[in-house]
Design a protein around this motif. Structure first.
Motif, mmCIF file in Angstrom:
data_model
loop_
_atom_site.group_PDB
_atom_site.id
_atom_site.type_symbol
_atom_site.label_atom_id
_atom_site.label_comp_id
_atom_site.label_asym_id
_atom_site.label_seq_id
_atom_site.Cartn_x
_atom_site.Cartn_y
_atom_site.Cartn_z
ATOM 1 N N GLY A 143 50.377 67.042 59.283
ATOM 2 C CA GLY A 143 49.096 67.694 59.137
ATOM 3 C C GLY A 143 48.065 67.030 60.033
ATOM 4 N N PRO A 144 46.862 67.588 60.140
ATOM 5 C CA PRO A 144 45.804 67.009 60.965
ATOM 6 C C PRO A 144 45.524 65.559 60.594
ATOM 7 C CG PRO A 144 45.200 69.204 60.232
ATOM 8 C CD PRO A 144 46.446 68.827 59.480
ATOM 9 N N GLY A 145 45.449 64.701 61.606
ATOM 10 C CA GLY A 145 45.164 63.294 61.390
ATOM 11 C C GLY A 145 46.356 62.460 60.993
ATOM 12 N N GLN A 146 47.563 63.039 61.043
ATOM 13 C CA GLN A 146 48.757 62.310 60.651
ATOM 14 C C GLN A 146 49.614 61.966 61.865
ATOM 15 O OE1 GLN A 146 50.654 64.881 57.758
ATOM 16 N NE2 GLN A 146 49.507 63.957 56.083
ATOM 17 N N ALA A 147 50.437 60.917 61.721
ATOM 18 C CA ALA A 147 51.346 60.501 62.786
ATOM 19 C C ALA A 147 52.670 60.102 62.165
ATOM 20 C CB ALA A 147 50.763 59.331 63.579
ATOM 21 N N GLY A 148 53.742 60.263 62.918
ATOM 22 C CA GLY A 148 55.073 59.896 62.443
ATOM 23 C C GLY A 148 55.937 59.447 63.603
ATOM 24 N N THR A 149 57.195 59.172 63.317
ATOM 25 C CA THR A 149 58.116 58.657 64.318
ATOM 26 C C THR A 149 59.392 59.472 64.345
ATOM 27 O OG1 THR A 149 57.293 56.415 63.912
ATOM 28 C CG2 THR A 149 59.343 56.609 65.160
ATOM 29 N N VAL A 150 59.859 59.784 65.543
ATOM 30 C CA VAL A 150 61.169 60.409 65.747
ATOM 31 C C VAL A 150 62.069 59.375 66.404
ATOM 32 C CG1 VAL A 150 62.464 62.227 66.917
ATOM 33 C CG2 VAL A 150 60.194 62.720 65.993
ATOM 34 N N TRP A 151 63.195 59.041 65.760
ATOM 35 C CA TRP A 151 64.118 58.037 66.293
ATOM 36 C C TRP A 151 65.222 58.698 67.101
ATOM 37 C CZ3 TRP A 151 62.233 53.442 66.266
ATOM 38 C CH2 TRP A 151 61.392 53.016 65.221
ATOM 39 N N LEU A 152 65.527 58.123 68.263
ATOM 40 C CA LEU A 152 66.554 58.673 69.145
ATOM 41 C C LEU A 152 67.949 58.203 68.775
ATOM 42 C CD1 LEU A 152 64.765 58.231 72.585
ATOM 43 C CD2 LEU A 152 64.942 60.319 71.229
ATOM 44 N N ILE A 153 68.049 57.008 68.215
ATOM 45 C CA ILE A 153 69.352 56.426 67.887
ATOM 46 C C ILE A 153 69.626 56.623 66.405
ATOM 47 C CG2 ILE A 153 70.741 54.318 67.867
ATOM 48 C CD1 ILE A 153 68.940 53.257 70.123
ATOM 49 N N ASN A 154 70.779 57.163 66.107
ATOM 50 C CA ASN A 154 71.196 57.344 64.720
ATOM 51 C C ASN A 154 72.648 56.906 64.616
ATOM 52 O OD1 ASN A 154 71.430 58.090 62.046
ATOM 53 N ND2 ASN A 154 71.728 60.262 62.498
ATOM 54 N N THR A 155 72.868 55.728 64.065
ATOM 55 C CA THR A 155 74.204 55.145 64.058
ATOM 56 C C THR A 155 74.421 54.385 62.753
ATOM 57 O OG1 THR A 155 75.702 53.690 65.300
ATOM 58 C CG2 THR A 155 73.389 53.078 65.254
ATOM 59 N N THR A 156 75.522 53.679 62.631
ATOM 60 C CA THR A 156 75.795 52.854 61.462
ATOM 61 C C THR A 156 76.125 51.442 61.904
ATOM 62 O OG1 THR A 156 78.135 53.501 61.449
ATOM 63 C CG2 THR A 156 76.633 54.794 60.078
ATOM 64 N N ASP A 157 75.839 50.476 61.026
ATOM 65 C CA ASP A 157 76.150 49.092 61.344
ATOM 66 C C ASP A 157 77.530 48.730 60.797
ATOM 67 O OD1 ASP A 157 75.825 48.777 58.609
ATOM 68 O OD2 ASP A 157 73.882 47.777 58.771
ATOM 69 N N SER A 158 77.857 47.453 60.824
ATOM 70 C CA SER A 158 79.189 47.005 60.403
ATOM 71 C C SER A 158 79.451 47.246 58.920
ATOM 72 C CB SER A 158 79.363 45.515 60.718
ATOM 73 O OG SER A 158 78.342 44.750 60.080
ATOM 74 N N ASP A 159 78.380 47.462 58.148
ATOM 75 C CA ASP A 159 78.520 47.749 56.722
ATOM 76 C C ASP A 159 78.435 49.243 56.429
ATOM 77 O OD1 ASP A 159 78.717 45.026 56.007
ATOM 78 O OD2 ASP A 159 76.528 44.832 56.120
ATOM 79 N N ASP A 160 78.481 50.056 57.497
ATOM 80 C CA ASP A 160 78.381 51.517 57.387
ATOM 81 C C ASP A 160 77.036 51.977 56.841
ATOM 82 O OD1 ASP A 160 80.844 52.144 58.485
ATOM 83 O OD2 ASP A 160 81.889 51.976 56.570
ATOM 84 N N ASP A 161 76.004 51.144 56.991
ATOM 85 C CA ASP A 161 74.657 51.549 56.624
ATOM 86 C C ASP A 161 74.001 52.248 57.810
ATOM 87 O OD1 ASP A 161 74.779 50.402 54.060
ATOM 88 O OD2 ASP A 161 74.246 48.430 54.857
ATOM 89 N N SER A 162 73.197 53.255 57.544
ATOM 90 C CA SER A 162 72.526 53.987 58.607
ATOM 91 C C SER A 162 71.429 53.134 59.237
ATOM 92 C CB SER A 162 71.926 55.275 58.047
ATOM 93 O OG SER A 162 71.229 55.984 59.047
#
Length: 223
Positions: A146-165
């Motif tokens: 909405g007006p006056g708001q900001a957010g983030t779009v992440w380019l990398i989407n992967t998992t670590d050694s514990d299968d966590d995002s």
């Protein structure tokens, strides 16, 4: 090293000698395209370790604004390359890359705070800070702002050694990088103008110090 899971893995063109993660998305031809100026930053950690981040070959393709359920939706496809060089006692690092997106705010000047996951704080024209807890998405998704708001779009989407995002990539050695091509995201529910700029956060652990260096790219309009 993190286990890498992406839709497609691209070759590290222009990143010779660096450990590279490539992210590539599929799409059709965009309505308009243009380059975005590159950015380079070099910082020295408190133990003397140099960290250099380069953002280059960056471009944005614009789709025509469309109306979905009476909401104006802006869609863009972004491409670019990130190269990170570390020295001293550092033996690699972690790269998180994405885009800060703002609705009716100037993303040219922004700061992070600790209010919660996915929060980007952006000064408005009145000088106040508006934060949007949880306003984040991965590439390919739509970010509702909405007006006056900001957010983030992440380019990398992967998992670590514990299968966590996770939204980062870990490399070893003195150089690492990320190459992305035609990664797309949408901004919805923003009735005014919208802007975006790249954000690259590099974490380096030398054993004696853990440092974070953040590069912000040049802002560009989403219309």
């Amino acid at each position: 090293m993190n286990k890498i899971i992406t839709r497609r893995v691209a070759a590290g063109v222009g990143l010779a000698g660096a450990a590279v993660m490539g992210v590539s998305a599929l799409g059709t031809g965009a309505a308009a395209a243009g380059p975005v100026a590159g950015t380079t930053i070099t910082k020295t950690l408190v133990d003397g370790t140099p960290v250099k981040i380069q953002l280059f070959d960056q471009s944005v393709n614009y789709q025509k604004s469309i109306v979905e359920s009476f909401n104006l939706v802006r869609e863009v496809w972004v491409s670019g390359k990130v190269r990170v060089t570390v020295g001293g006692k550092a033996e690699g690092g972690t790269i998180a890359a994405g885009y800060i997106v703002g609705c009716q705010v100037n993303v040219g000047v922004s700061s992070d705070n600790g209010a919660g996951a996915g929060v980007e704080a952006t000064p408005s024209t009145s000088g106040s800070i508006t934060t949007t807890p949880g306003a984040e998405a991965n590439a390919g998704a739509s970010l509702s702002l909405g007006p006056g708001q900001a957010g983030t779009v992440w380019l990398i989407n992967t998992t670590d050694s514990d299968d966590d995002s996770v939204n980062d990539y870990t490399f070893t050695g003195s150089q690492g990088g990320v190459a992305y091509s035609q990664e797309t995201f949408k901004v919805s529910n923003c009735g005014g103008y919208a802007e975006a700029k790249a954000k690259v956060k590099v974490t380096v652990d030398t054993g004696s110090v853990k440092g974070i260096v953040t590069l912000y790219g040049k802002p560009f309009s989403l219309g």
